[in-house]
Design a protein around this motif. Structure first.
Motif, PDB file in Angstrom:
ATOM      1  N   MET A 152       0.845  -1.181   0.000  1.00 24.43           N
ATOM      2  CA  MET A 152       0.000   0.000   0.000  1.00 24.43           C
ATOM      3  C   MET A 152       0.886   1.237   0.000  1.00 24.43           C
ATOM      4  O   MET A 152       1.890   1.290   0.696  1.00 24.43           O
ATOM      5  CB  MET A 152      -0.897  -0.035   1.242  1.00 24.43           C
ATOM      6  N   GLU A 153       0.486   2.236  -0.788  1.00 26.13           N
ATOM      7  CA  GLU A 153       1.273   3.460  -0.852  1.00 26.13           C
ATOM      8  C   GLU A 153       1.137   4.252   0.433  1.00 26.13           C
ATOM      9  O   GLU A 153       0.218   4.056   1.217  1.00 26.13           O
ATOM     10  CB  GLU A 153       0.850   4.299  -2.060  1.00 26.13           C
ATOM     11  N   SER A 154       2.070   5.158   0.646  1.00 22.61           N
ATOM     12  CA  SER A 154       2.125   5.939   1.877  1.00 22.61           C
ATOM     13  C   SER A 154       0.939   6.902   1.971  1.00 22.61           C
ATOM     14  O   SER A 154       0.575   7.551   0.982  1.00 22.61           O
ATOM     15  CB  SER A 154       3.444   6.710   1.917  1.00 22.61           C
ATOM     16  N   LEU A 155       0.347   6.974   3.136  1.00 18.87           N
ATOM     17  CA  LEU A 155      -0.778   7.886   3.374  1.00 18.87           C
ATOM     18  C   LEU A 155      -0.285   9.225   3.894  1.00 18.87           C
ATOM     19  O   LEU A 155       0.706   9.293   4.623  1.00 18.87           O
ATOM     20  CB  LEU A 155      -1.723   7.297   4.426  1.00 18.87           C
ATOM     21  N   ASP A 156      -1.008  10.279   3.548  1.00 15.02           N
ATOM     22  CA  ASP A 156      -0.758  11.595   4.122  1.00 15.02           C
ATOM     23  C   ASP A 156      -1.665  11.700   5.349  1.00 15.02           C
ATOM     24  O   ASP A 156      -2.874  11.823   5.226  1.00 15.02           O
ATOM     25  CB  ASP A 156      -1.089  12.695   3.112  1.00 15.02           C
ATOM     26  N   PHE A 196     -11.481   6.791   5.098  1.00 15.68           N
ATOM     27  CA  PHE A 196     -11.619   6.615   6.545  1.00 15.68           C
ATOM     28  C   PHE A 196     -12.333   7.835   7.132  1.00 15.68           C
ATOM     29  O   PHE A 196     -12.127   8.964   6.699  1.00 15.68           O
ATOM     30  CB  PHE A 196     -10.241   6.466   7.190  1.00 15.68           C
ATOM     31  N   SER A 197     -13.186   7.586   8.112  1.00 17.53           N
ATOM     32  CA  SER A 197     -13.851   8.691   8.806  1.00 17.53           C
ATOM     33  C   SER A 197     -13.977   8.341  10.278  1.00 17.53           C
ATOM     34  O   SER A 197     -13.912   7.174  10.665  1.00 17.53           O
ATOM     35  CB  SER A 197     -15.231   8.962   8.215  1.00 17.53           C
ATOM     36  N   LEU A 198     -14.148   9.369  11.076  1.00 17.18           N
ATOM     37  CA  LEU A 198     -14.400   9.162  12.495  1.00 17.18           C
ATOM     38  C   LEU A 198     -15.352  10.232  12.977  1.00 17.18           C
ATOM     39  O   LEU A 198     -15.405  11.331  12.446  1.00 17.18           O
ATOM     40  CB  LEU A 198     -13.108   9.162  13.311  1.00 17.18           C
ATOM     41  N   ASN A 246     -14.504   2.657   8.020  1.00 14.57           N
ATOM     42  CA  ASN A 246     -13.918   2.558   6.679  1.00 14.57           C
ATOM     43  C   ASN A 246     -12.405   2.698   6.630  1.00 14.57           C
ATOM     44  O   ASN A 246     -11.870   3.485   5.857  1.00 14.57           O
ATOM     45  CB  ASN A 246     -14.556   3.583   5.735  1.00 14.57           C
ATOM     46  N   TYR A 247     -11.711   1.903   7.440  1.00 11.88           N
ATOM     47  CA  TYR A 247     -10.250   1.888   7.321  1.00 11.88           C
ATOM     48  C   TYR A 247      -9.869   1.397   5.932  1.00 11.88           C
ATOM     49  O   TYR A 247     -10.512   0.487   5.398  1.00 11.88           O
ATOM     50  CB  TYR A 247      -9.623   0.953   8.363  1.00 11.88           C
ATOM     51  N   PRO A 248      -8.819   1.946   5.319  1.00 13.08           N
ATOM     52  CA  PRO A 248      -8.370   1.447   4.017  1.00 13.08           C
ATOM     53  C   PRO A 248      -7.935  -0.013   4.117  1.00 13.08           C
ATOM     54  O   PRO A 248      -7.347  -0.430   5.115  1.00 13.08           O
ATOM     55  CB  PRO A 248      -7.176   2.342   3.679  1.00 13.08           C
ATOM     56  N   LYS A 249      -8.209  -0.793   3.092  1.00  5.22           N
ATOM     57  CA  LYS A 249      -7.821  -2.203   3.079  1.00  5.22           C
ATOM     58  C   LYS A 249      -6.304  -2.320   3.056  1.00  5.22           C
ATOM     59  O   LYS A 249      -5.612  -1.521   2.426  1.00  5.22           O
ATOM     60  CB  LYS A 249      -8.407  -2.907   1.862  1.00  5.22           C
ATOM     61  N   GLY A 250      -5.787  -3.318   3.770  1.00  5.56           N
ATOM     62  CA  GLY A 250      -4.361  -3.587   3.771  1.00  5.56           C
ATOM     63  C   GLY A 250      -3.563  -2.709   4.712  1.00  5.56           C
ATOM     64  O   GLY A 250      -2.338  -2.790   4.743  1.00  5.56           O
ATOM     65  N   LEU A 251      -4.228  -1.880   5.490  1.00  5.88           N
ATOM     66  CA  LEU A 251      -3.536  -0.987   6.425  1.00  5.88           C
ATOM     67  C   LEU A 251      -3.237  -1.752   7.714  1.00  5.88           C
ATOM     68  O   LEU A 251      -4.123  -2.403   8.273  1.00  5.88           O
ATOM     69  CB  LEU A 251      -4.434   0.219   6.715  1.00  5.88           C
ATOM     70  N   SER A 252      -1.988  -1.700   8.175  1.00  3.84           N
ATOM     71  CA  SER A 252      -1.612  -2.426   9.391  1.00  3.84           C
ATOM     72  C   SER A 252      -2.330  -1.829  10.602  1.00  3.84           C
ATOM     73  O   SER A 252      -2.814  -0.697  10.556  1.00  3.84           O
ATOM     74  CB  SER A 252      -0.101  -2.355   9.602  1.00  3.84           C
ATOM     75  N   PHE A 253      -2.360  -2.603  11.695  1.00  4.75           N
ATOM     76  CA  PHE A 253      -2.999  -2.104  12.917  1.00  4.75           C
ATOM     77  C   PHE A 253      -2.305  -0.851  13.429  1.00  4.75           C
ATOM     78  O   PHE A 253      -2.951   0.074  13.909  1.00  4.75           O
ATOM     79  CB  PHE A 253      -3.027  -3.182  14.003  1.00  4.75           C
ATOM     80  N   LEU A 281      -3.673   6.622  11.964  1.00  5.50           N
ATOM     81  CA  LEU A 281      -4.696   7.351  11.229  1.00  5.50           C
ATOM     82  C   LEU A 281      -5.770   7.880  12.181  1.00  5.50           C
ATOM     83  O   LEU A 281      -6.174   9.047  12.097  1.00  5.50           O
ATOM     84  CB  LEU A 281      -5.307   6.441  10.169  1.00  5.50           C
ATOM     85  N   LEU A 282      -6.217   7.038  13.107  1.00  5.58           N
ATOM     86  CA  LEU A 282      -7.212   7.455  14.098  1.00  5.58           C
ATOM     87  C   LEU A 282      -6.674   8.596  14.958  1.00  5.58           C
ATOM     88  O   LEU A 282      -7.339   9.613  15.157  1.00  5.58           O
ATOM     89  CB  LEU A 282      -7.611   6.269  14.975  1.00  5.58           C
ATOM     90  N   ARG A 283      -5.452   8.440  15.447  1.00  3.13           N
ATOM     91  CA  ARG A 283      -4.850   9.464  16.298  1.00  3.13           C
ATOM     92  C   ARG A 283      -4.681  10.792  15.548  1.00  3.13           C
ATOM     93  O   ARG A 283      -5.001  11.858  16.081  1.00  3.13           O
ATOM     94  CB  ARG A 283      -3.503   8.983  16.831  1.00  3.13           C
ATOM     95  N   SER A 284      -4.251  10.730  14.295  1.00  2.00           N
ATOM     96  CA  SER A 284      -4.056  11.974  13.544  1.00  2.00           C
ATOM     97  C   SER A 284      -5.396  12.667  13.274  1.00  2.00           C
ATOM     98  O   SER A 284      -5.482  13.897  13.286  1.00  2.00           O
ATOM     99  CB  SER A 284      -3.294  11.721  12.251  1.00  2.00           C
ATOM    100  N   GLY A 285      -6.460  11.888  13.055  1.00  2.00           N
ATOM    101  CA  GLY A 285      -7.786  12.487  12.882  1.00  2.00           C
ATOM    102  C   GLY A 285      -8.283  13.155  14.146  1.00  2.00           C
ATOM    103  O   GLY A 285      -8.854  14.252  14.113  1.00  2.00           O
TER     104      GLY A 285
END
Length: 114
Positions: A1-5, A24-26, A42-49, A55-59
């Motif tokens: 999976m490519e790097s997320l911003d 992804f949303s929260l 809606n976590y992106p598929k293939g994203l590690s825990f 991602l959750l923390r940054s949101g």
């Protein structure tokens, strides 16, 4: 999976919601700076825990930072940001008020033992 911003978010402070371009949303319950609940979706598929947590923390950080920069940050009282939390607060106020139709009950006093 490519790097997320992890810094790119679309925020809706009134609803306590943050959406990431990945889908992804929260949504938070209570004050966005100190929520009582968080509903991620809606976590992106293939994203590690670990990346899911990041991602959750940054949101959450994006929501809190936006709230601190808005007029809501200057309020002394926490802002209720969704309807379920608003209904719970209204219900609690009803029970806290002194109503004439409420039956009188003995008060319980708690005392410490040494």
């Amino acid at each position: 999976m490519e790097s997320l911003d992890y810094q790119t978010w679309t925020l809706d402070l009134a609803r306590g919601r943050a959406e990431h371009p990945s889908g992804f949303s929260l949504e938070v319950e209570g004050d966005v700076r100190n929520p009582t609940g968080v509903a991620p979706a809606n976590y992106p598929k293939g994203l590690s825990f670990a990346d899911q947590a990041r991602l959750l923390r940054s949101g959450m950080e994006a929501l809190a930072a936006a709230a601190n920069g808005s007029d809501a940050g200057s309020q002394k009282r926490s802002t209720v940001v969704n309807s379920r939390a608003r209904r719970a607060e209204e219900s609690a106020k009803q029970f806290a008020e002194q109503r004439k139709d409420r039956p009188a009950r003995p008060k319980l006093s708690l005392k410490k033992r040494d």
